[in-house]
Design an enzyme around this catalytic site. Structure first.
Site, mmCIF file in Angstrom:
data_model
loop_
_atom_site.group_PDB
_atom_site.id
_atom_site.type_symbol
_atom_site.label_atom_id
_atom_site.label_comp_id
_atom_site.label_asym_id
_atom_site.label_seq_id
_atom_site.Cartn_x
_atom_site.Cartn_y
_atom_site.Cartn_z
ATOM 1 N N HIS A 1 30.779 31.920 31.717
ATOM 2 C CA HIS A 1 29.553 32.664 31.444
ATOM 3 C C HIS A 1 29.216 33.641 32.572
ATOM 4 C CE1 HIS A 1 28.342 31.168 27.639
ATOM 5 N NE2 HIS A 1 28.267 29.901 28.016
ATOM 6 N N CYS B 1 62.612 59.707 37.824
ATOM 7 C CA CYS B 1 61.620 58.680 38.138
ATOM 8 C C CYS B 1 61.396 58.544 39.637
ATOM 9 C CB CYS B 1 62.046 57.336 37.537
ATOM 10 S SG CYS B 1 63.636 56.730 38.155
#
Length: 804
Positions: A429, A759
């Site tokens: 919660h 890359c």
């Protein structure tokens, strides 16, 4: 028909005003989804009409008005005093005879269905609960294992009284609800015996990033309150919805929680005791803590439930409706049950195309780490709050530090700059409320209260992946905002480099064409931490190392199983972020000195004077010193593609010196189940050695595509070790010789009808290199994530000027 009691088969989501959000959703699922295999325990709602009836019959409204009409909610003392008086007023009410009769008659009918030994769960269900704007998470009470008529009636009144807990009053105030217009209904349902099983919470999206392609499950032993309240660090599982819907049944990603305790039922209940307790926590065993509390089959059942629940509610609403759900596993019958479903209230409320990304601009001393809630950064003076009696000492803008936060603490949580707790997982919660409040939180830190008790100012970063970092001092950061609707669509594919699975979901919203380089090394280094050969041959390492390997792999069926599952789940998590777009995964490219640092590595690695051009990449894969380790890598990648369903994964071979070596690797991969062309498998090669460029026509005959590694290609073209302080100044990816190598490679790919990509760092660091690559007509560029958006803008303008 009674207005006081409604059975689940009589109610649905349209009945919130009468039975509250929890009851309405249970009825909705019971009526519509049990036929699809979703198990929901039967039960009934005691309606909001019954709540009004009880207060009317006892003339309680006037007394409640006296306490609430002029209440200063911002005063903690006034709130606590009024809240207690209101709860006493309601609890001391007599239950009218007709209402009592209706409740007990329904209880007897439920016993006819489940047997005389039935126990029930009695849960509050507010009429404003679970709306899209407010979850009412944890605001009202629940009572479990209720086994007699007297206990049931008492629990019913206690639930009604909890409509006026301090936290519930404050929550109504914050969300603009009239204190006395939010009526309470109560759920009475068959008790799922998770006290001797397991329970938890799940979401049909990733709670931190809003990534909608996953189901996220938290699980702990015993009753679910520990997961909900954040008093334990639970196990966590992710399941990928698109591949699940195609028939693949595997966990995408998992993490083992410590699960230090479990909640079970108490033996005796004293109804005369005001502080009535139905449950208690007991410590878990070492065995329970070191193993997952759900099997993979259990996780698949829960994922199936979550997908069906989300689909039903989305179809009913007419739009995608992510769901927040509670589940329980019955230790008696072994079945999994849905015990709650509500709309997710944070990510689902975000609209628009503005991408907001927080970036740390400074690094500092890390004091504590835990699980990041949200993706923001907060700063302020750390303030350790030990309990509810200290809440009034907390000041706005401070960083709340606590063992665990109770929903009673919501008044101070909303004014905190950030929240840090020792305990809890992503579905407790405290985490839900911090998300709802838009405040960064780091939960499950273990030692935060100890380390930060005397800390001064801290920076709390949730912007660096799934791990949250608490830094000493106030550090600089920036918020980058990008309007994605204005970004051009480029002809050149823009991909990203990504090796850290913890960042995958947060980067899934970037408008890329896939992942051009997914490095295995990060996953092996951070998650596996052991040398593959040591896991294959633990008998060859010393006793101390073997003990560490056993501890590392304890939750798995074998050391090999640990490697294969951990690597495959890490890679699949990366692939899921761009699915079904391409994800190019490079097989391991550790150098021998890097491999040696892994657990057990020194037993299997030779010392080399120059490991950068030594025993690395393709040369290792079929070599007797490492082939068994490579076989584990292949098993993991076969699992990713064939068992997990990520056929968007293309494999790439690094540092392949010669054509013959490349063919040997292709043959070795086929030997271990990765046959080129089978199930669409493509195998690329890194183009990072001058010989790859010189012989690109020959390499093209055995590989499906090339990715230029500009870092190593620059070093080997210029003969420069970029890590050497003496000659590093000569390292420059923009050198004309390097650019010529890239041109020859790109043209060679075109000539042979092979994919060309890059890359390396060059296009990320230098816009002029990106422009050069576009002019060459390279197929794709894979960039660092922080360079993607700017590069898309620049390339879009360039392509437009070139008439593309």
């Amino acid at each position: 028909m009674s207005q006081n009691v409604k059975w689940f088969n009589e109610i649905g989501i349209a009945d919130v005003a009468e039975v509250g959000g929890k009851n309405a959703s249970l009825g909705e699922m019971y009526q519509n989804l049990t036929s699809e295999g979703v198990r929901v325990p039967n039960g009934f709602a005691v309606t909001s009409d019954a709540y009004v009836h009880l207060l009317d019959a006892n003339n309680a409204w006037k007394e409640l008005h006296e306490q609430l009409d002029n209440l200063d909610v911002t005063s903690v003392d006034a709130l606590q005093t009024a809240g207690k008086k209101c709860r006493d007023i309601v609890y001391n009410c007599e239950i009218p005879a007709d209402l009592k009769s209706d409740i007990l008659s329904a209880y007897e009918k439920l016993k006819e269905e489940y047997g005389e030994n039935l126990s029930v769960a009695v849960r509050s269900s507010a009429t404003a609960e679970d709306s899209p704007e407010a979850s009412f998470a944890g605001q009202n009470d629940t009572y479990l294992n209720i086994a007699t008529a007297d206990e049931l009636l008492d629990a019913y009144k206690r639930c009604l009284a909890s409509n006026f807990t301090d936290r519930s009053i404050h929550y109504k105030y914050d969300n603009g609800f009239d204190y006395l217009k939010v009526y309470l209904s109560v759920v009475v349902m068959k008790m799922v015996r998770s006290d001797i099983g397991a329970s938890g919470v799940m979401f049909s999206l990733d709670t931190e990033t809003g990534f909608k392609d996953v189901v996220f499950i938290n699980a702990a032993l015993g009753l679910g309150e520990n997961v909900v309240q954040g008093t334990v660090n639970p196990d966590a599982f992710y399941v990928h919805k698109p591949t699940f819907n195609k028939g693949f049944r595997t966990v995408l990603k998992r993490s083992l929680g410590s699960k230090e305790k479990k909640m079970i039922f108490t033996d005796t209940i004293n109804l005369d005791n005001i502080a009535v307790e139905y449950t208690k926590n007991i410590p878990t065993t070492k065995e329970e803590q070191s193993h997952f509390c759900l099997s993979d089959d259990d996780v698949m059942v829960l994922a199936d439930y979550a997908i069906k629940v989300e689909k039903h509610y989305s179809e009913k609403a007419g739009y995608h409706k992510p769901m927040d759900m509670e589940w329980a596993k019955d230790g008696n019958d072994g079945h999994l049950y849905m015990v709650q479903a509500r709309p997710e209230t944070v990510q689902s409320q975000k609209h628009g195309n503005i991408l907001e990304v927080y970036h740390m601009q400074e690094s500092g001393k890390v004091l504590v780490t835990g699980q990041a809630i949200g993706t923001k950064i907060g700063q302020g003076k750390a303030h350790y709050i030990k309990g509810v009696e200290e809440l009034d000492t907390f000041k706005a803008g401070e960083v709340l530090v606590a063992d665990t936060t109770n929903p009673d603490w919501e008044p101070i949580m909303k004014i905190a700059a950030a929240i840090i707790t020792n305990k809890g997982g992503r579905t407790c919660h405290a985490a839900i409320l911090s998300r709802e409040l838009g405040i960064p939180a780091v939960v499950g830190c273990d030692n935060a209260t100890e380390v930060l008790a005397d800390a001064d100012k801290v920076t709390v970063s949730c912007a660096e992946g799934e791990d949250g970092h608490i830094y000493e001092g106030i550090l600089k950061y920036e918020i980058q905002k990008t309007d994605l609707s204005n970004l051009p669509k480029t002809k050149t594919e823009i991909m990203m480099n990504l090796g850290n699975p913890d960042l995958a979901f947060s980067l899934s919203s970037l408008p890329v064409d896939g992942i051009g380089l997914a490095r295995m090394e990060f996953i092996i280094n951070e998650y596996i931490q052991a040398h593959p050969m040591a896991l294959k041959h633990p008998e060859k390492v010393d006793d101390e190392t073997r003990a560490k390997l056993q501890e590392l792999t304890e939750a798995y069926s074998s050391m090999e199983d640990f490697f294969v599952k951990t690597l495959s789940e890490g890679v699949a998590t990366l692939a899921s972020a761009v699915y079904p777009k391409k994800c190019v995964v490079r097989m391991s490219d550790f150098k021998s000195n890097e491999y040696a640092t892994l657990l057990g590595g020194t037993t299997f690695e030779l010392k080399e004077d120059n490991p950068m051009i030594g025993f690395r990449g393709a040369s290792r894969y079929a070599h007797p010193n490492y082939e068994e380790g490579f076989a584990l890598e292949c098993a993991a990648m076969k699992r990713v593609r064939d068992e997990m369903g990520f056929t968007n994964v293309t494999l790439m071979i690094p540092f392949c010196r010669r054509v013959q070596e490349g063919q040997k690797v292709i043959d070795t991969m086929a030997k271990y189940g990765l046959k080129q062309g089978e199930n669409g498998l493509e195998i690329y090669v890194m183009c990072e050695i001058p010989n790859n460029v010189i012989q690109i026509d020959a390499f093209s005959k055995i590989f499906d595509g090339f990715s230029i590694g500009s870092n190593d290609l620059t070093q080997l073209t210029l003969g420069v070790d970029r890590d050497s302080e003496v000659v590093a100044f000569d390292y420059d990816e923009r050198d004309e010789g390097v650019k010529e190598m890239i041109r020859l490679a790109t043209e060679g790919c075109k000539r042979n009808n092979r994919h060309s990509g890059i890359c390396g760092q060059a296009p990320s660091d230098y816009p002029e290199m990106a422009e050069y690559l576009v002019r060459l007509g390279i197929d794709s560029m894979s960039l660092n994530p922080d360079s993607v958006l700017k590069t898309i803008e620049n390339i879009g303008k360039l392509e437009k000027s070139l008439g593309r």
